[in-house]
Design a protein around this motif. Structure first.
Motif, PDB file in Angstrom:
ATOM      1  N   ALA A  36      13.535  -9.032  -4.096  1.00 20.12           N
ATOM      2  CA  ALA A  36      14.144  -7.781  -4.554  1.00 20.12           C
ATOM      3  C   ALA A  36      13.137  -6.953  -5.343  1.00 20.12           C
ATOM      4  O   ALA A  36      13.095  -5.722  -5.225  1.00 20.12           O
ATOM      5  CB  ALA A  36      15.374  -8.079  -5.404  1.00 20.12           C
ATOM      6  N   LEU A  39      10.920  -5.145  -2.950  1.00 18.36           N
ATOM      7  CA  LEU A  39      11.610  -4.010  -2.326  1.00 18.36           C
ATOM      8  C   LEU A  39      11.682  -2.842  -3.296  1.00 18.36           C
ATOM      9  O   LEU A  39      11.491  -1.688  -2.914  1.00 18.36           O
ATOM     10  CB  LEU A  39      13.009  -4.432  -1.898  1.00 18.36           C
ATOM     11  CG  LEU A  39      13.065  -5.301  -0.644  1.00 18.36           C
ATOM     12  CD1 LEU A  39      14.458  -5.834  -0.429  1.00 18.36           C
ATOM     13  CD2 LEU A  39      12.627  -4.497   0.559  1.00 18.36           C
ATOM     14  N   ALA A  42       8.325  -1.257  -3.578  1.00 17.42           N
ATOM     15  CA  ALA A  42       8.073  -0.475  -2.366  1.00 17.42           C
ATOM     16  C   ALA A  42       8.801   0.871  -2.451  1.00 17.42           C
ATOM     17  O   ALA A  42       8.236   1.911  -2.098  1.00 17.42           O
ATOM     18  CB  ALA A  42       8.532  -1.250  -1.143  1.00 17.42           C
ATOM     19  N   VAL A  51       3.367   5.967   1.229  1.00 17.98           N
ATOM     20  CA  VAL A  51       4.219   5.211   2.148  1.00 17.98           C
ATOM     21  C   VAL A  51       3.476   4.042   2.779  1.00 17.98           C
ATOM     22  O   VAL A  51       4.087   3.015   3.084  1.00 17.98           O
ATOM     23  CB  VAL A  51       4.804   6.129   3.233  1.00 17.98           C
ATOM     24  CG1 VAL A  51       5.954   6.914   2.698  1.00 17.98           C
ATOM     25  CG2 VAL A  51       3.760   7.014   3.813  1.00 17.98           C
ATOM     26  N   ALA A  54       3.431   1.311   0.266  1.00 15.79           N
ATOM     27  CA  ALA A  54       4.801   0.823   0.144  1.00 15.79           C
ATOM     28  C   ALA A  54       5.138  -0.097   1.300  1.00 15.79           C
ATOM     29  O   ALA A  54       5.767  -1.145   1.116  1.00 15.79           O
ATOM     30  CB  ALA A  54       5.775   1.995   0.110  1.00 15.79           C
ATOM     31  N   PHE A  55       4.677   0.270   2.483  1.00 10.73           N
ATOM     32  CA  PHE A  55       5.004  -0.558   3.637  1.00 10.73           C
ATOM     33  C   PHE A  55       4.317  -1.911   3.551  1.00 10.73           C
ATOM     34  O   PHE A  55       4.901  -2.947   3.860  1.00 10.73           O
ATOM     35  CB  PHE A  55       4.612   0.160   4.926  1.00 10.73           C
ATOM     36  CG  PHE A  55       5.132  -0.542   6.112  1.00 10.73           C
ATOM     37  CD1 PHE A  55       6.491  -0.602   6.325  1.00 10.73           C
ATOM     38  CD2 PHE A  55       4.292  -1.196   6.964  1.00 10.73           C
ATOM     39  CE1 PHE A  55       6.995  -1.290   7.398  1.00 10.73           C
ATOM     40  CE2 PHE A  55       4.789  -1.881   8.043  1.00 10.73           C
ATOM     41  CZ  PHE A  55       6.147  -1.932   8.251  1.00 10.73           C
ATOM     42  N   ALA A  58       6.245  -4.012   1.117  1.00  7.81           N
ATOM     43  CA  ALA A  58       7.495  -4.541   1.665  1.00  7.81           C
ATOM     44  C   ALA A  58       7.212  -5.659   2.658  1.00  7.81           C
ATOM     45  O   ALA A  58       7.888  -6.698   2.650  1.00  7.81           O
ATOM     46  CB  ALA A  58       8.291  -3.425   2.327  1.00  7.81           C
ATOM     47  N   ALA A  59       6.177  -5.472   3.508  1.00  7.55           N
ATOM     48  CA  ALA A  59       5.900  -6.489   4.526  1.00  7.55           C
ATOM     49  C   ALA A  59       5.350  -7.762   3.901  1.00  7.55           C
ATOM     50  O   ALA A  59       5.766  -8.864   4.237  1.00  7.55           O
ATOM     51  CB  ALA A  59       4.913  -5.934   5.554  1.00  7.55           C
ATOM     52  N   THR A  66       7.987 -14.177   0.571  1.00  6.11           N
ATOM     53  CA  THR A  66       9.252 -14.903   0.446  1.00  6.11           C
ATOM     54  C   THR A  66       9.247 -16.128   1.347  1.00  6.11           C
ATOM     55  O   THR A  66       9.589 -17.239   0.913  1.00  6.11           O
ATOM     56  CB  THR A  66      10.418 -13.982   0.822  1.00  6.11           C
ATOM     57  OG1 THR A  66      10.262 -12.752   0.128  1.00  6.11           O
ATOM     58  CG2 THR A  66      11.739 -14.606   0.465  1.00  6.11           C
ATOM     59  N   VAL A  67       8.795 -15.935   2.594  1.00  6.28           N
ATOM     60  CA  VAL A  67       8.772 -17.044   3.541  1.00  6.28           C
ATOM     61  C   VAL A  67       7.800 -18.124   3.064  1.00  6.28           C
ATOM     62  O   VAL A  67       8.120 -19.325   3.087  1.00  6.28           O
ATOM     63  CB  VAL A  67       8.374 -16.518   4.932  1.00  6.28           C
ATOM     64  CG1 VAL A  67       8.180 -17.660   5.890  1.00  6.28           C
ATOM     65  CG2 VAL A  67       9.429 -15.575   5.451  1.00  6.28           C
TER      66      VAL A  67
END
Lengths: 192, 94
Positions: A36, A39, A42, A51, A54-55, A58-59, A66-67
């Protein structure tokens, strides 16, 4: 005015998320909170018009990290040990560093200012020359892949080496585990 | 109108974050992060229209894809206790 309010709201949520992540001892919840957090940052970068950054955030932050952290949790404990020492000295170090960074931003040019070094330096020349020198519509791509081509190649090499190293480490761990398992099975058969 | 949408999205983000902090079970938290990702996508879209740049919509679509893959990975972790080679961990589990 509206953007300031949105930035303020997003930053407040970011700080609250960070404090919650530092306080919660259940590591799975912390992984979710860090997703979170990524996100939210981002979103902040999108409001700042960055942007592409930010991308990536996020990726990498909300997606891959997270993975990877979940994969780590599968191998280790799911609860954080309660620290035995007081966090006073780390807190002071962090506060001093934060104050230094804020002090450093004081004489920075305003956001989007035309007189900032980023606008008055080589940027104008890149904008003027890259369309006919390189012929790629995206100037950032032209700089990364052509003007700084060797630099990008080196970076790609570093990332590739790191990826291969991690893959070798993980595959070694997996075969070792499987071998241990087979040995356990053999022992069980002998005992039975 | 977009301002109202943006404000209500921010309010729903706060609510989802509260569920993420409090969430008694793990599934509450997974669902909260997933909804937070959806809210992020919507907010980027609304922000584009609010600031007069509807081309943000493409970026929002990419975020939707990332959010989906991330949730799949988390749920796969729940099911198999591993992210990568599922068949190997199944063998281990048996």
């Amino acid at each position: 005015m509206i953007e300031t309010a949105i930035n303020f709201a997003l930053f407040t949520m970011l700080v609250v998320t960070a404090i919650a992540a530092a306080r919660i001892r259940h590591l799975f919840a912390v992984v979710m909170l860090s997703g979170a957090f990524s996100l939210l940052s981002a979103l902040l970068l999108v409001t700042l018009d960055a942007v592409d950054v930010a991308f990536t955030e996020a990726a990498v932050g909300a997606g891959i990290s997270t993975v990877l952290m979940l994969g780590t949790l599968a191998l280790t404990s799911r609860r954080e040990k309660i620290p035995s020492h007081r966090p006073t000295i780390p807190l002071i170090v962090v506060l001093v560093t934060g104050a230094a960074i804020i002090y450093g931003t004081l004489d920075m040019p305003n956001f989007g200012s035309a007189n900032s070094p980023a606008q008055t330096g080589v940027a104008a020349e890149y904008i003027e020359r890259s369309p006919h020198e390189i012929g790629v519509p995206n100037i950032v791509t032209a700089i990364l892949a052509s003007y700084r081509g060797y630099d990008t190649l080196g970076e790609t090499g570093v990332v590739f080496t790191a990826g291969v190293g991690v893959l070798m480490l993980i595959s070694g761990l997996r075969t070792r585990r499987r071998r241990e398992d087979e040995e356990d099975d053999d022992e069980a058969e002998e005992a039975g | 109108m977009f301002l109202v949408a943006a404000v209500s999205l921010l309010v729903s983000m706060v609510i989802v974050l509260a569920r993420l902090f409090a969430g008694p079970t793990l599934y509450d938290r997974v669902l909260a992060v997933n909804s937070f990702g959806t809210l992020t996508v919507l907010f980027i879209g609304v922000l584009g229209f609010l600031t007069g740049r509807p081309d943000f919509l493409d970026i929002a679509l990419l975020y939707a894809l990332i959010n989906f893959v991330g949730t799949i990975a988390i749920l796969k972790f729940f099911r198999y206790r591993a992210i990568g080679d599922v068949s190997a961990s199944r063998e281990l589990g048996q």
